[in-house]
Design an enzyme around this catalytic site. Structure first.
Site, PDB file in Angstrom:
ATOM      1  CG  HIS A  18      -2.013  -1.038   1.101  1.00 57.32           C
ATOM      2  ND1 HIS A  18      -3.279  -0.733   0.702  1.00 57.32           N
ATOM      3  CD2 HIS A  18      -1.987  -2.384   1.273  1.00 57.32           C
ATOM      4  CE1 HIS A  18      -4.011  -1.838   0.660  1.00 57.32           C
ATOM      5  NE2 HIS A  18      -3.242  -2.859   0.995  1.00 57.32           N
ATOM      6  CG  ASP A  40       0.369   9.225   0.773  1.00 59.79           C
ATOM      7  OD1 ASP A  40       0.174   8.053   1.135  1.00 59.79           O
ATOM      8  OD2 ASP A  40      -0.205  10.207   1.275  1.00 59.79           O
TER       9      ASP A  40
HETATM   10  P1  ADQ Z   1      -2.880   6.070   4.848  1.00 60.28           P
HETATM   11  O1  ADQ Z   1      -1.460   6.481   5.028  1.00 60.28           O
HETATM   12  O2  ADQ Z   1      -3.647   5.890   6.084  1.00 60.28           O
HETATM   13  O3  ADQ Z   1      -3.019   4.754   3.961  1.00 60.28           O
HETATM   14  P2  ADQ Z   1      -4.785   7.482   2.988  1.00 60.28           P
HETATM   15  O4  ADQ Z   1      -4.719   6.750   1.705  1.00 60.28           O
HETATM   16  O5  ADQ Z   1      -4.943   8.940   2.803  1.00 60.28           O
HETATM   17  O6  ADQ Z   1      -3.520   7.261   3.918  1.00 60.28           O
HETATM   18  O7  ADQ Z   1      -6.026   6.940   3.787  1.00 60.28           O
HETATM   19  C1  ADQ Z   1      -6.428   7.501   4.989  1.00 60.28           C
HETATM   20  C2  ADQ Z   1      -7.898   7.160   5.230  1.00 60.28           C
HETATM   21  O8  ADQ Z   1      -8.198   7.503   6.583  1.00 60.28           O
HETATM   22  C3  ADQ Z   1      -8.840   7.953   4.340  1.00 60.28           C
HETATM   23  O9  ADQ Z   1      -9.899   7.132   3.940  1.00 60.28           O
HETATM   24  C4  ADQ Z   1      -9.320   9.087   5.251  1.00 60.28           C
HETATM   25  O10 ADQ Z   1     -10.634   9.534   4.997  1.00 60.28           O
HETATM   26  C5  ADQ Z   1      -9.268   8.424   6.604  1.00 60.28           C
HETATM   27  N1  ADQ Z   1      -9.004   9.440   7.623  1.00 60.28           N
HETATM   28  C6  ADQ Z   1      -7.897  10.173   7.790  1.00 60.28           C
HETATM   29  N2  ADQ Z   1      -8.034  11.019   8.824  1.00 60.28           N
HETATM   30  C7  ADQ Z   1      -9.271  10.826   9.316  1.00 60.28           C
HETATM   31  C8  ADQ Z   1     -10.015  11.389  10.384  1.00 60.28           C
HETATM   32  N3  ADQ Z   1      -9.530  12.331  11.185  1.00 60.28           N
HETATM   33  N4  ADQ Z   1     -11.256  10.937  10.594  1.00 60.28           N
HETATM   34  C9  ADQ Z   1     -11.768   9.962   9.825  1.00 60.28           C
HETATM   35  N5  ADQ Z   1     -11.113   9.383   8.801  1.00 60.28           N
HETATM   36  C10 ADQ Z   1      -9.882   9.795   8.548  1.00 60.28           C
HETATM   37  C11 ADQ Z   1      -2.097   3.816   3.353  1.00 60.28           C
HETATM   38  C12 ADQ Z   1      -1.039   4.439   2.434  1.00 60.28           C
HETATM   39  C13 ADQ Z   1      -1.730   5.280   1.353  1.00 60.28           C
HETATM   40  C14 ADQ Z   1      -2.735   4.418   0.581  1.00 60.28           C
HETATM   41  C15 ADQ Z   1      -3.667   3.679   1.531  1.00 60.28           C
HETATM   42  C16 ADQ Z   1      -4.545   2.671   0.815  1.00 60.28           C
HETATM   43  O11 ADQ Z   1      -0.118   5.226   3.170  1.00 60.28           O
HETATM   44  O12 ADQ Z   1      -0.784   5.825   0.460  1.00 60.28           O
HETATM   45  O13 ADQ Z   1      -3.519   5.245  -0.255  1.00 60.28           O
HETATM   46  O14 ADQ Z   1      -2.921   2.970   2.522  1.00 60.28           O
HETATM   47  O15 ADQ Z   1      -3.796   1.797   0.051  1.00 60.28           O
END
Ligand code: ADQ
Length: 467
Positions: A155, A359
């Protein structure tokens, strides 16, 4: 599919129908085709335990949990996974903390988990392993004699060859990956970096069909850009509900950032860029407020604690310099929000800022787009270093190290004419739909099913211990 699908991820949700994202996709996949989801139990134990145990809802597929001890949590999770592999994959070699205990803990948890998985996996079954916590799991499963297909999906970004030098000698990434049949990565750039690693490996040969032969095994490497559950997010953004007070309380136009509190997400530079924007803005223009939602994560790791202090200081400075009695320009909220509320906030925000240094994909970028009103959409300011930028080329792409450029992008986004906003939104939304998370999981599973049986060496017979 002849056998069953076995999904392995570090986290496993306990409830039947989790909302949104990766968890939703895996749930839907398993619900449709059946199988087993294996993940770590959230409660730590004192002593290692054998065997997997049922966890949470068991309705349409089985959920099984393995147990981590307190020492495993320190060494395998906080240690090797998050203080070695995470920084290496996110180009932060300076934050790597090597410790023999971490290496041993990582190897031991993967070996133990492989033995436990082998207990429930038949030769016809297909195993889909998720993320950097389990790079060596296929190698360990092969040692137990498992000959079925094993796929891996990373991921986070695939590390650059130069950064791999920070890994300890025992971390044999080329061999670990070669023991899978399919290595799935987020972007084409990740695939290029992975192939570069194999190219530097004397044992690796590149086959005519694009697969890589490494020693006695052949592995396919492909990109599968992950996405969101688009329709449910669009619906959530249009929902009515309590909680919009946060947006109502903010003065003027809203800029939103939503990220786990992680050094890879580029938050300090984002705050500096917003401060710079406030410095350069014309006082007669409408006020702009930024809300940053950043739930803390991995606070046991010192780099994460230090980031939190740095951000708190920056927020104080920006608000001190630019705030008014009736206006706090930068709000920084440290907790998780309900998904529907988050979707409505995205829709209210004129600008979404996603500016990581590195990311894998970044789902927030896709959520922000999906939440917009097509008739009056906001603008996404996106780091060109996020995986999402490979396809969302009509976002305002920025260099997350360049404060001035980000500050100018904020200005451009806030003053962009409606026609241009609509055109950029439509192009981004097309990409968001094209990578819907259900398509993502279906496409991965289909590709893994089609992978040729590649085991060249005769496996050692699998020893099945007493249940
Ligand atoms: P993350 O590093 O966690 O994921 P991201 O892809 O942005 O990063 O996903 C975060 C998720 O958490 C989003 O769905 C977002 O809405 C949710 N989220 C964040 N802050 C929140 C809050 N305060 N309240 C509620 N929800 C919140 C890892 C990798 C990424 C990759 C994903 C999926 O680092 O690059 O996109 O996995 O493969």
């Amino acid at each position: 599919m002849a056998g069953k699908l076995i999904v392995i991820s570090n986290r496993i949700p306990s409830e039947a129908a989790p909302a949104g994202g990766l968890v939703f996709a895996l749930h839907e996949t398993l619900r449709k085709i059946g199988g087993i989801w294996i993940g770590s139990h959230p409660d730590l134990v004192e002593e290692p335990t054998d065997g997997l145990s049922p966890y949470g809802e068991q309705a349409q597929y089985e959920r099984l949990a393995f147990r981590l001890t307190r020492a495993d949590y320190e060494n395998f999770y906080l240690g090797f996974s998050n203080s070695v592999l995470w920084p290496v994959c996110h180009r932060r070699g300076d934050l790597v903390q090597l410790d023999r205990g971490y290496e041993e803990g990582y190897a031991a948890v993967n070996a133990r988990l492989a033995r436990q998985v082998a207990e429930v996996a038949g030769a016809e079954d297909m195993i889909w392993v998720h993320d950097y916590h389990f790079f060596p799991l296929a190698s360990e499963l092969r040692k137990t004699g498992f000959t079925g297909k094993i796929g891996f999906f990373l991921h986070i970004p695939f590390p650059a060859l130069g950064d791999l030098g920070a890994l300890p000698r025992a971390a044999n990434l080329p061999q670990w990956l070669a023991d899978y049949d399919l290595v799935g990565l987020q972007t084409r750039a990740d695939v290029a970096r992975c192939l570069e690693m194999f190219r530097a490996e004397s044992k690796a040969e590149f086959m005519m069909d694009g697969t890589v032969k490494c020693g006695s095994r052949t592995v396919a490497v492909q990109s599968f850009p992950i996405g969101i559950d688009v329709d449910s997010f669009v619906k959530a953004a249009q929902s009515d509900g309590q909680g919009d007070k946060l947006a109502d309380d903010m003065s003027g136009d809203l800029v939103i950032g939503v990220d786990r509190l992680d050094y890879s997400k580029g938050l300090p530079n984002r705050f500096r860029a917003f401060g710079r924007y406030l410095e350069t803005r014309d006082e007669r223009e409408r006020r702009v407020s930024m809300v940053q939602i950043a739930p803390p994560s991995r606070e046991e790791v010192s780099a994460y604690r230090e980031l939190r202090y740095e951000l708190e200081e920056l927020v104080g400075r920006v608000n001190g310099e630019h705030g008014e009695i009736d206006w706090t320009p930068l709000r920084y909220i440290h907790r998780n929000l309900d998904r529907d509320l988050l979707a409505r906030l995205y829709r209210r925000a004129r600008v979404g800022v996603v500016t990581p240094f590195a990311d894998g994909m970044n789902l927030v970028a896709k959520e922000y787009i999906a939440a917009q009103d097509p008739e009056d959409p906001g603008v996404l300011v996106l780091s060109h270093m996020a995986g999402a930028a490979e396809d969302l080329t009509e976002a305002l792409l920025v260099n997350p190290y360049d404060i001035e450029e980000m500050s100018e992008a904020l200005k451009t986004a806030l003053t962009m004419p409606l026609e241009e906003r609509k055109q950029r939104y439509a192009a981004c939304m097309e990409q968001v739909r094209a990578t819907d998370v259900t398509k993502w999981s279906q496409s991965y599973v289909r590709t893994l099913q089609k992978c040729a049986a590649t085991l060249v060496v005769k496996p050692t017979p699998r020893v099945k211990s007493e249940a």
